[in-house]
Design an enzyme around this catalytic site. Sequence first.
Site, PDB file in Angstrom:
ATOM      1  N   SER A 283       2.494  -2.877  -2.755  1.00 54.57           N
ATOM      2  CA  SER A 283       4.191  -2.668  -2.865  1.00 54.57           C
ATOM      3  C   SER A 283       4.267  -1.611  -1.564  1.00 54.57           C
ATOM      4  CB  SER A 283       4.625  -2.397  -3.966  1.00 54.57           C
ATOM      5  OG  SER A 283       4.075  -1.137  -4.497  1.00 54.57           O
TER       6      SER A 283
ATOM      7  N   LYS B 293       6.219   4.501  -5.610  1.00 54.24           N
ATOM      8  CA  LYS B 293       7.626   4.055  -4.820  1.00 54.24           C
ATOM      9  C   LYS B 293       8.494   5.121  -3.977  1.00 54.24           C
ATOM     10  CE  LYS B 293       7.144  -0.316  -6.492  1.00 54.24           C
ATOM     11  NZ  LYS B 293       5.603  -0.076  -6.959  1.00 54.24           N
TER      12      LYS B 293
END
EC number: 3.4.21.88
Length: 200
Positions: free
Chosen positions: A124, A161
């Site tokens: 990600s 993230k």
Amino acid sequence: MARQNKQEAIYEFIKEQLREKGYPPSVREICNAVELRSTSTVHGHLKRLEEKGVIRRDPTKPRAIEVLEHSIMKKEMVDIPVVGTVTAGKPILAVENIEDTFALPINYVRNKKQLFALKIKGDSMIDTGILDGDLAIVEKNNSVLNGEIVVALLGDRATVKRFFKEKDYIRLQPENETMEPIIVKQCEIIGKVVGVYRKY
């Protein structure tokens, strides 16, 4: 020379001369290299380096300076815990979460708060250079700024993230154009990523 204390500069110069010439510099050569006028000052620094266990000298010989590399490595590195999994409700550094340790330069650790390494799973964050299998070096800190890369706890799993605090929600943005952001009302921020290690 780069800004550093004289003792560090002397030690680095000795190592450099040993690598390049195969023998250590004289005290006068050290004086010239680190811009000291007094040989007695250099002798004082050498004595302190010897007391620290990072060099060894033979007082009967003018150039007999031995660098104790194993001692140096041990003194200049410190282990931080490697966290394999993160469990909700338990401290991030609980014994059951720690899988291994990872050595970092002590100067790096000294300038940070509590550090740990987290194994990255998934892709990600590939567009920012964080790949599956990497070790993210994380500073344990729940106070982060918009745009910083964080480790956030969502339920019983940790995710890495980019953090954005919007008006009514938190956006955890992946760095992978094929993935959508995670939108949550609140989440626990464990820390921020301050470095990445990749084993080749």
